[in-house]
Design a protein around this motif. Structure first.
Motif, mmCIF file in Angstrom:
data_model
loop_
_atom_site.group_PDB
_atom_site.id
_atom_site.type_symbol
_atom_site.label_atom_id
_atom_site.label_comp_id
_atom_site.label_asym_id
_atom_site.label_seq_id
_atom_site.Cartn_x
_atom_site.Cartn_y
_atom_site.Cartn_z
ATOM 1 N N ASP A 206 -53.712 -25.083 -103.497
ATOM 2 C CA ASP A 206 -53.991 -25.569 -105.063
ATOM 3 C C ASP A 206 -53.023 -26.572 -105.059
ATOM 4 O OD1 ASP A 206 -55.987 -23.901 -105.353
ATOM 5 O OD2 ASP A 206 -54.845 -22.428 -106.446
ATOM 6 N N LEU A 207 -52.237 -26.957 -105.097
ATOM 7 C CA LEU A 207 -51.111 -28.019 -105.323
ATOM 8 C C LEU A 207 -51.018 -28.965 -104.467
ATOM 9 C CD1 LEU A 207 -48.683 -28.749 -107.085
ATOM 10 C CD2 LEU A 207 -47.148 -28.050 -104.825
ATOM 11 N N LEU A 208 -51.532 -28.682 -103.694
ATOM 12 C CA LEU A 208 -51.847 -29.579 -102.845
ATOM 13 C C LEU A 208 -53.336 -30.957 -102.578
ATOM 14 C CD1 LEU A 208 -51.616 -31.898 -99.969
ATOM 15 C CD2 LEU A 208 -52.860 -29.691 -98.900
ATOM 16 N N ARG A 209 -54.382 -29.463 -104.000
ATOM 17 C CA ARG A 209 -55.798 -30.116 -103.633
ATOM 18 C C ARG A 209 -55.338 -31.047 -105.526
ATOM 19 N NH1 ARG A 209 -59.706 -27.398 -107.273
ATOM 20 N NH2 ARG A 209 -58.052 -25.349 -107.134
ATOM 21 N N PHE A 210 -54.278 -30.757 -106.272
ATOM 22 C CA PHE A 210 -54.510 -31.314 -107.106
ATOM 23 C C PHE A 210 -53.570 -32.792 -107.101
ATOM 24 C CE2 PHE A 210 -55.205 -26.394 -109.572
ATOM 25 C CZ PHE A 210 -56.727 -27.605 -110.169
ATOM 26 N N GLN A 211 -52.289 -32.324 -106.196
ATOM 27 C CA GLN A 211 -52.164 -34.038 -106.588
ATOM 28 C C GLN A 211 -52.233 -34.957 -105.463
ATOM 29 O OE1 GLN A 211 -49.557 -32.602 -103.142
ATOM 30 N NE2 GLN A 211 -47.191 -31.981 -104.209
ATOM 31 N N GLN A 212 -54.401 -34.884 -104.450
ATOM 32 C CA GLN A 212 -54.948 -35.566 -104.385
ATOM 33 C C GLN A 212 -55.557 -36.197 -105.315
ATOM 34 O OE1 GLN A 212 -56.697 -33.580 -100.931
ATOM 35 N NE2 GLN A 212 -55.416 -33.726 -99.368
ATOM 36 N N ALA A 213 -56.348 -34.474 -106.329
ATOM 37 C CA ALA A 213 -56.589 -35.261 -107.702
ATOM 38 C C ALA A 213 -55.572 -36.288 -108.331
ATOM 39 C CB ALA A 213 -57.478 -33.908 -107.870
ATOM 40 N N TYR A 214 -54.992 -36.406 -108.646
ATOM 41 C CA TYR A 214 -54.091 -36.869 -109.400
ATOM 42 C C TYR A 214 -54.046 -38.227 -109.008
ATOM 43 C CZ TYR A 214 -49.497 -38.156 -112.099
ATOM 44 O OH TYR A 214 -48.536 -39.199 -113.084
ATOM 45 N N SER A 215 -53.412 -37.981 -107.707
ATOM 46 C CA SER A 215 -53.555 -39.976 -106.793
ATOM 47 C C SER A 215 -54.652 -40.559 -106.654
ATOM 48 C CB SER A 215 -53.673 -39.939 -104.912
ATOM 49 O OG SER A 215 -51.840 -39.201 -105.526
ATOM 50 N N ALA A 216 -55.857 -40.088 -106.815
ATOM 51 C CA ALA A 216 -57.879 -40.331 -107.090
ATOM 52 C C ALA A 216 -57.178 -40.637 -108.004
ATOM 53 C CB ALA A 216 -58.715 -39.650 -107.115
ATOM 54 N N ALA A 217 -57.198 -40.042 -109.214
ATOM 55 C CA ALA A 217 -57.079 -40.333 -111.063
ATOM 56 C C ALA A 217 -56.021 -41.739 -111.197
ATOM 57 C CB ALA A 217 -56.586 -39.605 -111.843
ATOM 58 N N ALA A 218 -55.040 -41.919 -110.636
ATOM 59 C CA ALA A 218 -54.182 -42.383 -110.848
ATOM 60 C C ALA A 218 -54.595 -44.233 -110.076
ATOM 61 C CB ALA A 218 -52.954 -42.557 -110.143
ATOM 62 N N ARG A 219 -55.240 -43.619 -109.032
ATOM 63 C CA ARG A 219 -56.091 -45.411 -108.289
ATOM 64 C C ARG A 219 -56.848 -45.285 -109.113
ATOM 65 N NH1 ARG A 219 -55.547 -49.566 -105.667
ATOM 66 N NH2 ARG A 219 -57.485 -49.937 -103.474
ATOM 67 N N THR A 220 -57.732 -44.680 -110.279
ATOM 68 C CA THR A 220 -58.995 -44.889 -111.042
ATOM 69 C C THR A 220 -58.946 -46.435 -112.082
ATOM 70 O OG1 THR A 220 -59.787 -42.745 -110.170
ATOM 71 C CG2 THR A 220 -60.882 -44.399 -112.161
ATOM 72 N N ILE A 221 -57.099 -45.723 -112.718
ATOM 73 C CA ILE A 221 -56.845 -46.329 -113.934
ATOM 74 C C ILE A 221 -56.132 -47.793 -112.739
ATOM 75 C CG2 ILE A 221 -54.635 -47.073 -114.906
ATOM 76 C CD1 ILE A 221 -54.765 -44.098 -115.910
ATOM 77 N N GLN A 222 -56.073 -47.507 -111.473
ATOM 78 C CA GLN A 222 -56.141 -49.103 -110.588
ATOM 79 C C GLN A 222 -56.147 -49.879 -110.592
ATOM 80 O OE1 GLN A 222 -53.609 -48.452 -107.440
ATOM 81 N NE2 GLN A 222 -52.402 -50.774 -106.371
ATOM 82 N N VAL A 223 -58.141 -49.312 -110.136
ATOM 83 C CA VAL A 223 -59.160 -50.092 -110.108
ATOM 84 C C VAL A 223 -59.573 -50.516 -110.886
ATOM 85 C CG1 VAL A 223 -61.246 -50.227 -109.415
ATOM 86 C CG2 VAL A 223 -59.113 -48.716 -107.502
#
Length: 441
Positions: A412-429
């Motif tokens: 679960d930690l790995l899954r949420f880390q990836q989701a966190y990275s995706a959210a951060a990428r959304t803001i960057q985009v």
């Protein structure tokens, strides 16, 4: 563009909180009473769309719904019931084992000395004027009396020990009841779904677990999770309506225990208190039986010795004084005062004493008492092993639901880390897109 930023921001907040929750689970994997927590996440509907029609809803980010605990009420109740039975069996077995040790020949030498007494009497039939054998006969009688005294003292000490342990257990119960009412007060004020509420619920369940291990209770919960605790045997309320009723213990003259809650009789059918009460009953029975055995032994030997005459032709005197095991003493006699003779000859009384050995003589009666205690202890040991196995199984079933699985938490930690990275990428985009638009103006 603002929607893209809000989606990314809500994701960062939600997945950061989710990773924090997983971190708490991992950190408390070995904490007693800790129930695995999960952060409830759901999709946020777009602010410009209607959430009443599914096909018109467009993603709007992540909504944090609060913490939930992984618990199963049936498994919790089953684990508490089996734990209480295991505690009862263990408490009883502990004192049963000590009782067996107190009665054993290694501890008091009664069995060995009873055999020696009759063996010496047999030797005196062959040489009734042997002063060494006469002195040995008297010393053996003294050793038997000492053995009874020592056993009586040890059993009395055990009764005091059980009483003290019961008083300590009742004190722990009352402290837990007081703490439980404070937890109830905290739950009434806690924000639903918060970490504080989850921690209070964990502590509530831990306290109820400890109480139910001491005595059987029933529980009910209000909408805020505050618990009402009642004694299972009587239904009397122990915690509830902002009040606490304490448990008390009293010790009888014979060491038996009685419990009350708010002045009303309390019968703990299981739990540590029940085990201590049963142990107290057993020790009290053994003390009474020991007194009866000492009195019977002294009566038989005194009557037999007084039926003969000593080396000076005088009537035999009692070998023992006292009416209980604790007061049993050997009469101070000289070797010449051993009544070995009777009207049939110089060794006639020793023949009569030697002939006492049989199904109802003191030696056989004492061996029977030791055998009964050994059987009772073996039965308690078997019951304890079965109860412990049952409790371990119930605890394992509860842990399968409430316990923390480190492998699952890592996934679960790995899954949420990836989701966190995706959210951060959304803001960057969103930021890069905005900059591109501004640059084109």
């Amino acid at each position: 563009m603002s929607d893209l930023l809000s989606i990314g921001a809500s994701g960062l907040k939600a997945y950061s909180r989710a990773m924090t929750t997983i971190g708490d689970n991992i950190a408390n994997a070995q904490t007693p009473g800790y129930a695995r927590r999960r952060l409830a996440l759901s999709e946020m509907a777009s602010g410009t769309e209607s959430a009443l029609v599914g096909r018109n809803v467009s993603p709007g980010g992540v909504v944090i719904g609060g913490l939930t605990r992984s618990v199963d009420k049936w498994l919790i109740d089953d684990a508490r019931a089996s734990s209480g039975e295991a505690e009862r069996a263990m408490a009883r077995l502990s004192w049963m084992t000590r009782t067996e040790d107190a009665l054993s020949d290694d501890s008091n030498g009664i069995s060995t000395n009873l055999t020696k007494l009759f063996t010496t009497a047999d030797k005196l039939t062959a040489d009734p004027n042997n002063r060494t054998l006469r002195a040995e006969f008297l010393q053996t009688a003294k050793d038997i009396a000492t053995g009874f005294q020592g056993t009586a003292k040890e059993l009395a000490s055990m009764s005091e020990g059980i009483s003290g342990e019961a008083a300590t257990a009742v004190g722990e119960i009352n402290a837990n009841l007081d703490a439980l009412e404070r937890i109830n007060d905290g739950l009434r004020k806690a924000r639903p779904g918060s970490t504080n509420e989850a921690s209070l619920l964990d502590e509530r369940d831990r306290l109820v677990d400890q109480i139910s291990a001491q005595m059987p209770v029933t529980t009910s919960y209000d909408a805020k999770g505050a618990v009402t605790v009642r004694a299972a045997s009587s239904g009397d309320m122990l915690v509830g309506n902002a009040t606490v009723t304490h448990v008390s213990v009293a010790t009888g003259a014979d060491g038996r225990l009685s419990f009350t809650a708010g002045g009303a009789p309390l019968d703990p059918g299981s739990g540590n208190l029940a085990g201590l009460a049963q142990a107290a009953d057993h020790v009290a029975g053994q003390r009474s039986g020991l007194d009866a055995a000492a009195a019977a032994f002294a009566g038989q030997l005194n009557a037999a010795h007084q039926a003969g005459t000593d080396a000076n032709g005088n009537a035999g005197q009692p070998l023992f004084g006292g009416t209980t095991a604790a007061t049993l003493t050997a009469t101070t006699l000289s070797p010449d005062q051993v009544a070995a003779a009777n009207t049939s000859g110089t060794n006639g009384n020793m023949l009569s004493i030697g002939g006492m050995r049989g199904a109802n003589d003191p030696e056989a009666a004492w061996s029977g008492r030791l055998a009964e205690q050994a059987q009772a202890t073996a039965s308690a040991r078997a019951q304890g092993a079965a109860a412990a196995t049952r409790a371990d199984g119930a605890a394992a079933a509860r842990d399968n639901v409430s316990g923390v699985d480190l492998d699952q938490e890592a996934a679960d930690l790995l899954r949420f880390q990836q989701a966190y990275s995706a959210a951060a990428r959304t803001i960057q985009v969103a930021r890069e897109t905005m900059q591109a638009l501004l640059s084109a103006i």
